[in-house]
Design an enzyme around this catalytic site. Sequence first.
Site, PDB file in Angstrom:
ATOM      1  N   CYS A   1      -0.761   4.316   2.173  1.00 55.17           N
ATOM      2  CA  CYS A   1      -0.931   4.260   3.634  1.00 55.17           C
ATOM      3  C   CYS A   1      -0.525   2.880   4.131  1.00 55.17           C
ATOM      4  O   CYS A   1       0.655   2.539   4.053  1.00 55.17           O
ATOM      5  CB  CYS A   1      -2.347   4.662   4.049  1.00 55.17           C
ATOM      6  SG  CYS A   1      -3.684   3.892   3.116  1.00 55.17           S
ATOM      7  N   SER A   2      -1.459   2.078   4.604  1.00 54.93           N
ATOM      8  CA  SER A   2      -1.068   0.771   5.149  1.00 54.93           C
ATOM      9  C   SER A   2      -2.169  -0.262   4.967  1.00 54.93           C
ATOM     10  O   SER A   2      -2.319  -1.152   5.791  1.00 54.93           O
ATOM     11  CB  SER A   2      -0.723   0.914   6.633  1.00 54.93           C
ATOM     12  OG  SER A   2      -1.831   1.464   7.337  1.00 54.93           O
ATOM     13  N   CYS A   3      -2.958  -0.145   3.880  1.00 50.92           N
ATOM     14  CA  CYS A   3      -4.049  -1.097   3.638  1.00 50.92           C
ATOM     15  C   CYS A   3      -3.505  -2.527   3.621  1.00 50.92           C
ATOM     16  O   CYS A   3      -2.451  -2.794   3.030  1.00 50.92           O
ATOM     17  CB  CYS A   3      -4.729  -0.804   2.303  1.00 50.92           C
ATOM     18  SG  CYS A   3      -5.515   0.815   2.248  1.00 50.92           S
TER      19      CYS A   3
ATOM     20  N   CYS B   1       0.883  -1.169   0.000  1.00 50.71           N
ATOM     21  CA  CYS B   1       0.000   0.000   0.000  1.00 50.71           C
ATOM     22  C   CYS B   1       0.907   1.201   0.000  1.00 50.71           C
ATOM     23  O   CYS B   1       1.469   1.541   1.032  1.00 50.71           O
ATOM     24  CB  CYS B   1      -0.922   0.001   1.221  1.00 50.71           C
ATOM     25  SG  CYS B   1      -1.907   1.501   1.327  1.00 50.71           S
TER      26      CYS B   1
END
Lengths: 218, 192
Positions: free
Chosen positions: B93-95, B90
């Site tokens: 962000c941090s999906c 990702c």
Amino acid sequence: MNGIHDMGGMQDMGPIQYEKNEPVFHAPWEGRVWAMARAVQATRKLRIGLRPPIESLPAVEYLRRSYYELWLTSLIERMVGSDLVSRSEIESGRPGEGTAKSKPPLSAAEAPAYGLTLASSRRNVQTAARFQMGQQVRARNINPAGHTRLPRYARGKFGTIDRIHGAYVFPDTSVYSLGDKPQYVYSVRFSARELWGDDAVPQDGVYIDMWDDYLEPA
Amino acid sequence: MILTASESLLVEKGLVDPAALDAIVDTFEHKVGPHNGARVVARAWIDAAYKQRLFANGTVAIAELGFCGKLDRDVRVVENTAKVHNLVVCTLCSCYPWHVIGLPPSWYKSAAYRSRAVIDPRGVLRELGTVLPDDVEVRVWDSTADQLTLVLPERPVGTEKLTEQELASLVTRDALVGAAKVELPQQTGGRR
């Protein structure tokens, strides 16, 4: 926003730090932040998405803060921006005078299941998809000052529709409560050479899920 | 500290129940985790019909095993083979499919990984301990939308006689996003 969070393709972030036997949370406060973010979400009163407050931090702050510090920043800004708490309450740590105490919407019994719920933003639309499987498309060159999920490294690049996912809420507007604007999302394949030039490995590619508004016919 | 103040403030205002917070922390520390994903993988390795359902609709197929809800966000399952290697990132962000396999490790959330996985996936994999042959096709999945990607790793040779449970015990967290291959214990120094 053309911010530091949109870092795909940068090369100066150093080596990957791999931690063996990594715990889920490195300190209890990290778990509290994560849990608070989930529990406050359950109030369904947040009018701002998770990411805009993080993405609008100055780049130096974004890089300096730890992951859960960023989450806490976001949670506070979202609560203040949604009138759930006031800035002075955050600063003092106590409720303002005359505040009525509400009943927490999420009980301990419901919390494990709710904590693991990651609700789909899929919506039914009556229109047909604008693009077809295998069609050549181009990612639009847009540079909005607000939130977008179109990564900078793909803008202006040509790709191929690999899959049609159905219609989903459009984040560029929904994170600000400016409308769901549901539209088709496609998985678009970009060849590594299209993105990074002739030195890239010819058969490699990057797949990016893109809302219809991010695309134009090639 | 602002954090302690924040929690007591939210409790005093009736926005959160501290027991609910305890329960959420417990869930993420002890209940959900890569072991769920390992069971999905092991089932797909031994059951061809399940594997097809997994590719057709990952969310529904995973819900069959009880690891997510049918109405949760889409889990897209992609298959690593001798010819194709999938890697999940990702960049924005941090999906991560945390509702199935737990919260992502630090390296996945790091600027170093997020920035380079799309431009130099082979170099990133080498740094993480996996060297890919030149003729393999690398597919990087940048998680920008509702779709969260889970990798079905290649089943190692020599595992024909293992039970589903034994197979699941081989599958590591990193293999579920394509950052490692699944190997038999004797093939590797330290499992990731």
